[in-house]
Design a protein around this motif. Structure first.
Motif, PDB file in Angstrom:
ATOM      1  N   ILE A  77     -50.684 -63.121 -12.067  1.00  0.00           N
ATOM      2  CA  ILE A  77     -51.329 -62.455 -13.210  1.00  0.00           C
ATOM      3  C   ILE A  77     -52.828 -62.248 -12.999  1.00  0.00           C
ATOM      4  N   VAL A  78     -53.381 -62.826 -11.945  1.00  0.00           N
ATOM      5  CA  VAL A  78     -54.822 -62.708 -11.698  1.00  0.00           C
ATOM      6  C   VAL A  78     -55.191 -61.277 -11.317  1.00  0.00           C
ATOM      7  N   GLY A  79     -56.200 -60.729 -11.988  1.00  0.00           N
ATOM      8  CA  GLY A  79     -56.713 -59.407 -11.651  1.00  0.00           C
ATOM      9  C   GLY A  79     -55.848 -58.251 -12.109  1.00  0.00           C
ATOM     10  N   LYS A 132     -55.091 -77.289 -16.804  1.00  0.00           N
ATOM     11  CA  LYS A 132     -56.374 -76.665 -17.155  1.00  0.00           C
ATOM     12  C   LYS A 132     -56.595 -75.376 -16.377  1.00  0.00           C
ATOM     13  N   VAL A 133     -56.251 -75.386 -15.100  1.00  0.00           N
ATOM     14  CA  VAL A 133     -56.396 -74.179 -14.284  1.00  0.00           C
ATOM     15  C   VAL A 133     -55.517 -73.062 -14.837  1.00  0.00           C
ATOM     16  N   TRP A 134     -54.283 -73.397 -15.165  1.00  0.00           N
ATOM     17  CA  TRP A 134     -53.345 -72.425 -15.748  1.00  0.00           C
ATOM     18  C   TRP A 134     -53.890 -71.893 -17.075  1.00  0.00           C
ATOM     19  N   GLU A 135     -54.353 -72.803 -17.922  1.00  0.00           N
ATOM     20  CA  GLU A 135     -54.869 -72.399 -19.229  1.00  0.00           C
ATOM     21  C   GLU A 135     -56.110 -71.511 -19.103  1.00  0.00           C
ATOM     22  N   VAL A 136     -57.040 -71.901 -18.249  1.00  0.00           N
ATOM     23  CA  VAL A 136     -58.270 -71.117 -18.062  1.00  0.00           C
ATOM     24  C   VAL A 136     -57.935 -69.713 -17.566  1.00  0.00           C
ATOM     25  N   CYS A 137     -56.976 -69.623 -16.653  1.00  0.00           N
ATOM     26  CA  CYS A 137     -56.573 -68.313 -16.133  1.00  0.00           C
ATOM     27  C   CYS A 137     -55.982 -67.449 -17.243  1.00  0.00           C
ATOM     28  N   LEU A 138     -55.117 -68.045 -18.055  1.00  0.00           N
ATOM     29  CA  LEU A 138     -54.513 -67.295 -19.157  1.00  0.00           C
ATOM     30  C   LEU A 138     -55.572 -66.810 -20.145  1.00  0.00           C
ATOM     31  N   VAL A 139     -56.481 -67.692 -20.527  1.00  0.00           N
ATOM     32  CA  VAL A 139     -57.539 -67.316 -21.464  1.00  0.00           C
ATOM     33  C   VAL A 139     -58.394 -66.202 -20.883  1.00  0.00           C
ATOM     34  N   SER A 140     -58.721 -66.319 -19.597  1.00  0.00           N
ATOM     35  CA  SER A 140     -59.570 -65.334 -18.932  1.00  0.00           C
ATOM     36  C   SER A 140     -58.917 -63.946 -18.914  1.00  0.00           C
ATOM     37  N   ILE A 141     -57.641 -63.891 -18.562  1.00  0.00           N
ATOM     38  CA  ILE A 141     -56.970 -62.594 -18.480  1.00  0.00           C
ATOM     39  C   ILE A 141     -56.767 -62.000 -19.884  1.00  0.00           C
ATOM     40  N   GLN A 143     -58.813 -62.541 -22.480  1.00  0.00           N
ATOM     41  CA  GLN A 143     -60.136 -62.087 -22.909  1.00  0.00           C
ATOM     42  C   GLN A 143     -60.476 -60.736 -22.281  1.00  0.00           C
ATOM     43  N   LYS A 144     -60.138 -60.606 -21.006  1.00  0.00           N
ATOM     44  CA  LYS A 144     -60.362 -59.330 -20.328  1.00  0.00           C
ATOM     45  C   LYS A 144     -59.494 -58.245 -20.968  1.00  0.00           C
ATOM     46  N   GLY A 145     -58.291 -58.635 -21.386  1.00  0.00           N
ATOM     47  CA  GLY A 145     -57.398 -57.691 -22.051  1.00  0.00           C
ATOM     48  C   GLY A 145     -57.987 -57.176 -23.354  1.00  0.00           C
ATOM     49  N   LYS A 146     -58.753 -58.027 -24.042  1.00  0.00           N
ATOM     50  CA  LYS A 146     -59.446 -57.584 -25.260  1.00  0.00           C
ATOM     51  C   LYS A 146     -60.486 -56.518 -24.910  1.00  0.00           C
ATOM     52  N   THR A 147     -61.282 -56.811 -23.886  1.00  0.00           N
ATOM     53  CA  THR A 147     -62.334 -55.881 -23.461  1.00  0.00           C
ATOM     54  C   THR A 147     -61.755 -54.541 -23.023  1.00  0.00           C
ATOM     55  N   ASP A 148     -60.601 -54.600 -22.359  1.00  0.00           N
ATOM     56  CA  ASP A 148     -59.982 -53.383 -21.830  1.00  0.00           C
ATOM     57  C   ASP A 148     -59.107 -52.652 -22.853  1.00  0.00           C
ATOM     58  N   GLY A 149     -58.986 -53.231 -24.053  1.00  0.00           N
ATOM     59  CA  GLY A 149     -58.235 -52.559 -25.105  1.00  0.00           C
ATOM     60  C   GLY A 149     -56.737 -52.800 -25.108  1.00  0.00           C
ATOM     61  N   PHE A 150     -56.278 -53.849 -24.417  1.00  0.00           N
ATOM     62  CA  PHE A 150     -54.845 -54.150 -24.391  1.00  0.00           C
ATOM     63  C   PHE A 150     -54.459 -55.206 -25.429  1.00  0.00           C
ATOM     64  N   VAL A 151     -55.410 -56.090 -25.740  1.00  0.00           N
ATOM     65  CA  VAL A 151     -55.145 -57.204 -26.651  1.00  0.00           C
ATOM     66  C   VAL A 151     -56.019 -57.042 -27.894  1.00  0.00           C
ATOM     67  N   SER A 152     -55.447 -57.315 -29.057  1.00  0.00           N
ATOM     68  CA  SER A 152     -56.199 -57.224 -30.310  1.00  0.00           C
ATOM     69  C   SER A 152     -57.452 -58.086 -30.252  1.00  0.00           C
ATOM     70  N   GLU A 158     -57.260 -68.643 -26.744  1.00  0.00           N
ATOM     71  CA  GLU A 158     -56.968 -70.045 -26.448  1.00  0.00           C
ATOM     72  C   GLU A 158     -55.667 -70.488 -27.114  1.00  0.00           C
ATOM     73  N   ALA A 159     -55.458 -70.037 -28.355  1.00  0.00           N
ATOM     74  CA  ALA A 159     -54.215 -70.393 -29.055  1.00  0.00           C
ATOM     75  C   ALA A 159     -53.004 -69.759 -28.369  1.00  0.00           C
ATOM     76  N   ILE A 160     -53.148 -68.513 -27.934  1.00  0.00           N
ATOM     77  CA  ILE A 160     -52.057 -67.831 -27.234  1.00  0.00           C
ATOM     78  C   ILE A 160     -51.729 -68.569 -25.934  1.00  0.00           C
ATOM     79  N   ALA A 161     -52.770 -68.955 -25.194  1.00  0.00           N
ATOM     80  CA  ALA A 161     -52.566 -69.675 -23.932  1.00  0.00           C
ATOM     81  C   ALA A 161     -51.839 -70.993 -24.174  1.00  0.00           C
ATOM     82  N   SER A 162     -52.236 -71.726 -25.207  1.00  0.00           N
ATOM     83  CA  SER A 162     -51.582 -73.004 -25.528  1.00  0.00           C
ATOM     84  C   SER A 162     -50.117 -72.790 -25.889  1.00  0.00           C
ATOM     85  N   PHE A 163     -49.852 -71.718 -26.631  1.00  0.00           N
ATOM     86  CA  PHE A 163     -48.472 -71.411 -27.008  1.00  0.00           C
ATOM     87  C   PHE A 163     -47.629 -71.071 -25.777  1.00  0.00           C
TER      88      PHE A 163
END
Length: 204
Positions: A77-79, A132-141, A143-152, A158-163
């Motif tokens: 999922i990276v990049g 933590k590595v898995w969670e950080v990666c999920l949060v990062s992607i 967050q980028k999805g928000k910037t790129d217009g894919f995620v609300s 962070e809550a989505i990643a935990s879920f």
């Protein structure tokens, strides 16, 4: 140099067999003697490389288990763009692999976290580092999805990643007892529905 390569090869063989046996039988139900018997290795040979069973297990977690979880659930999922679909496809592929594995005993990382909960803080730290590595990666992607217009933009990354992490570990545990295909289908249907709600409104 040849001696170092031989030592590294021996350590890798020991770690690979250890991961296999700890995964199948559990850490506390697997003795060093059990592993040495499988490896045809002496106790002296074991303690030349590792000072204790705990150190041996931590080396397995930090090297083999980390690489396994990373290659299966992080690297794909990276990049990538469109994170919600990318994450869903990655998880579905991972569950399909487990479904087709007749020797599946559950998600290794989840199994070990459950087994060591409240015991061996140093081991738990090593296991939690992978989470933590898995969670950080999920949060990062996400967050980028928000910037790129894919995620609300209102979605809590962070809550989505935990879920994602907790639900994935849960369904992997349930799949061991049978009906893996049905569980995978139901879980993925609900996960994709949940992700649909997290998409940017203009994309819904």
């Amino acid at each position: 140099m040849e001696r170092n390569l031989k030592r590294m090869a021996t350590m890798h063989r020991m770690q690979a067999k250890g991961l296999e046996m700890f995964y199948q039988n559990g850490y506390f139900n697997t003795s060093i003697d059990d592993i040495l018997k499988e490896l045809s290795l002496s106790k002296g040979g074991f303690y030349y490389h590792f000072s204790s069973k705990e150190e041996y297990f931590i080396s397995i977690v930090q090297q083999l288990l980390f690489r396994k979880v990373y290659s299966q659930l992080v690297a794909p999922i990276v990049g990538k763009e469109d994170p919600l679909h990318t994450i869903a496809d990655c998880i579905d592929k991972s569950l399909e692999t487990a479904e087709l594995n007749f020797l599946d005993y559950g998600f290794e990382l989840g199994n070990f976290i459950n087994e060591f909960n409240g015991k061996h803080p140093e081991v738990m730290n090593a296991l939690n580092d992978i989470l933590k590595v898995w969670e950080v990666c999920l949060v990062s992607i996400l967050q980028k999805g928000k910037t790129d217009g894919f995620v609300s933009r209102h979605a809590d990354s962070e809550a989505i990643a935990s879920f994602i992490i907790s639900s994935y570990m849960g369904v992997r545990t349930l799949m061991v007892d049978g009906k893996a295909k049905n569980l995978r289908y139901k879980y993925m249907s609900q996960l994709r529905h949940y992700f649909k709600l997290m998409e940017h409104n203009e994309r819904v």
